[in-house]
Design a protein around this motif. Sequence first.
Motif, PDB file in Angstrom:
ATOM      1  N   UNK A 186      75.171 -56.762-108.883  1.00  0.00           N
ATOM      2  CA  UNK A 186      74.694 -55.669-108.043  1.00  0.00           C
ATOM      3  C   UNK A 186      75.598 -54.453-108.185  1.00  0.00           C
ATOM      4  N   UNK A 187      76.891 -54.708-108.198  1.00  0.00           N
ATOM      5  CA  UNK A 187      77.832 -53.594-108.357  1.00  0.00           C
ATOM      6  C   UNK A 187      77.612 -52.895-109.691  1.00  0.00           C
ATOM      7  N   UNK A 188      77.428 -53.668-110.725  1.00  0.00           N
ATOM      8  CA  UNK A 188      77.222 -53.078-112.047  1.00  0.00           C
ATOM      9  C   UNK A 188      75.931 -52.260-112.071  1.00  0.00           C
ATOM     10  N   UNK A 189      74.875 -52.822-111.489  1.00  0.00           N
ATOM     11  CA  UNK A 189      73.589 -52.125-111.488  1.00  0.00           C
ATOM     12  C   UNK A 189      73.694 -50.796-110.744  1.00  0.00           C
ATOM     13  N   UNK A 190      74.364 -50.832-109.598  1.00  0.00           N
ATOM     14  CA  UNK A 190      74.509 -49.606-108.818  1.00  0.00           C
ATOM     15  C   UNK A 190      75.366 -48.589-109.551  1.00  0.00           C
ATOM     16  N   UNK A 191      76.405 -49.069-110.229  1.00  0.00           N
ATOM     17  CA  UNK A 191      77.258 -48.145-110.977  1.00  0.00           C
ATOM     18  C   UNK A 191      76.474 -47.482-112.112  1.00  0.00           C
ATOM     19  N   UNK A 192      75.627 -48.255-112.773  1.00  0.00           N
ATOM     20  CA  UNK A 192      74.814 -47.693-113.852  1.00  0.00           C
ATOM     21  C   UNK A 192      73.823 -46.671-113.295  1.00  0.00           C
ATOM     22  N   UNK A 193      73.236 -46.980-112.153  1.00  0.00           N
ATOM     23  CA  UNK A 193      72.256 -46.066-111.563  1.00  0.00           C
ATOM     24  C   UNK A 193      72.892 -44.758-111.117  1.00  0.00           C
ATOM     25  N   UNK A 194      74.178 -44.791-110.834  1.00  0.00           N
ATOM     26  CA  UNK A 194      74.849 -43.552-110.407  1.00  0.00           C
ATOM     27  C   UNK A 194      75.188 -42.648-111.584  1.00  0.00           C
ATOM     28  N   UNK A 195      75.065 -43.147-112.782  1.00  0.00           N
ATOM     29  CA  UNK A 195      75.306 -42.301-113.954  1.00  0.00           C
ATOM     30  C   UNK A 195      74.210 -41.254-114.061  1.00  0.00           C
ATOM     31  N   UNK A 220      83.587 -55.624-119.073  1.00  0.00           N
ATOM     32  CA  UNK A 220      82.777 -54.481-118.674  1.00  0.00           C
ATOM     33  C   UNK A 220      81.574 -54.309-119.599  1.00  0.00           C
ATOM     34  N   UNK A 221      81.816 -54.374-120.889  1.00  0.00           N
ATOM     35  CA  UNK A 221      80.724 -54.204-121.852  1.00  0.00           C
ATOM     36  C   UNK A 221      79.677 -55.298-121.685  1.00  0.00           C
ATOM     37  N   UNK A 222      80.134 -56.524-121.496  1.00  0.00           N
ATOM     38  CA  UNK A 222      79.181 -57.632-121.303  1.00  0.00           C
ATOM     39  C   UNK A 222      78.373 -57.433-120.022  1.00  0.00           C
ATOM     40  N   UNK A 223      79.016 -57.024-118.958  1.00  0.00           N
ATOM     41  CA  UNK A 223      78.306 -56.829-117.693  1.00  0.00           C
ATOM     42  C   UNK A 223      77.278 -55.710-117.806  1.00  0.00           C
ATOM     43  N   UNK A 224      77.673 -54.602-118.406  1.00  0.00           N
ATOM     44  CA  UNK A 224      76.757 -53.472-118.527  1.00  0.00           C
ATOM     45  C   UNK A 224      75.600 -53.830-119.459  1.00  0.00           C
ATOM     46  N   UNK A 225      75.906 -54.454-120.574  1.00  0.00           N
ATOM     47  CA  UNK A 225      74.849 -54.842-121.519  1.00  0.00           C
ATOM     48  C   UNK A 225      73.892 -55.831-120.886  1.00  0.00           C
ATOM     49  N   UNK A 226      74.441 -56.760-120.105  1.00  0.00           N
ATOM     50  CA  UNK A 226      73.594 -57.744-119.434  1.00  0.00           C
ATOM     51  C   UNK A 226      72.667 -57.056-118.437  1.00  0.00           C
TER      52      UNK A 226
END
Lengths: 198, 180
Positions: A135-144, B52-58
């Motif tokens: 969830x944290x990763x998804x939210x961080x990506x969406x904030x880009x 980080x790369x694995x998490x973002x890619x996933x």
Amino acid sequence: MSGDSPPADGSPPQPNPPGGPASPKNEIEAWNEVLEASRGGLRAFLSTKLPQAADVDDCLQAVSIAMLRMPPDVPPPARKAWLFRVAANQAALWWRKKSVADRALETALRSVPPAEAGQRHFADTDPLETAETRQRVRQAIERLPESTRKIVRLRLRDGKPFREIAEQLDIPLGTALTRMRRAMDQLRIELNDLHELD
Amino acid sequence: MNQTSDSSCIDQRQRCSDYLLGEMGDDEASRFEADLTVDDTLRAALLAESNLICQVADQLTNETPCPTLPASPRPASVSLQPLAIIVAAIAAVVMIAAAIGWAPSPQNEDYEFQLATAWAERIETWQAPPLVVDQFNADLPVELVAATGDDLELTGDEDALDWMVLAIEASLLEENRNEG
């Protein structure tokens, strides 16, 4: 794998690798190529974590087995990173298997920091923590910014080189590189990765 | 100081990212791997960047087409609810009405037909005793008085009907007698 599902943003799908569509055999060969290309770096990485060269070989073998046994849905650009993560997990697993006394002796002989030996890796994260991380990763990506997010998607998911990304988005190559770096910096800060290094 | 260490960390992480994503040349990659054996912070940075790369890619691989639901469908789904309830109520009323008392005529007609058929079949097999002519001698029509037991044996549907007529007339005479 990455070429099977259609892109969510309507961007052109990733082209099939040379030799035909992504068949299991092609995927295994592709993974083996990545492993061979990364073997030097993996060995250098593990040599500082494990006491002996034979242990490093064993760990590399475990990485290879993990790669072949569980075909992960990892896009090609992230496969090298995935191998390093698995290698770190295997090294941690190797340490956990040894007895406390042996580990203390090896630590004394090799001057391996105890904290690193007992470092928690992704192998033992519980599902709740994984869901929270996702969830944290998804939210961080969406904030880009959208323009930056698009570049990250084309690079990390579709595996396109920066030159092709620049042509597709009709932007200079330097702009694509800069935006990608800024995106990664922002993601590192958002996910507090920098603070974990302290 | 902190800013310098942060910037050096960022640079280190960027270097790791370039190595992991294949952005380095062969010579630069060899130097990086050599540094890995002696630099603890570089190893930690490499692991962190790998994660980080694995998490973002996933996350990018598992992206759904519509991460947020549009608001417009909600009013439509709410407005359909009363209509669904009304339709269900009508259907229930129809079913209850059908179960309670509304019996379609074909069933009645079928029942009457079955009853008549059963009676007719029973009469066919039933050999009625001859009329006791003496009892009705004064009142019965001549034809009936002249009827014998043999004549009264039922041989078919026409005979069954004759029997029915006789039975009805006999009952009528009985009623007249009682009234008189």
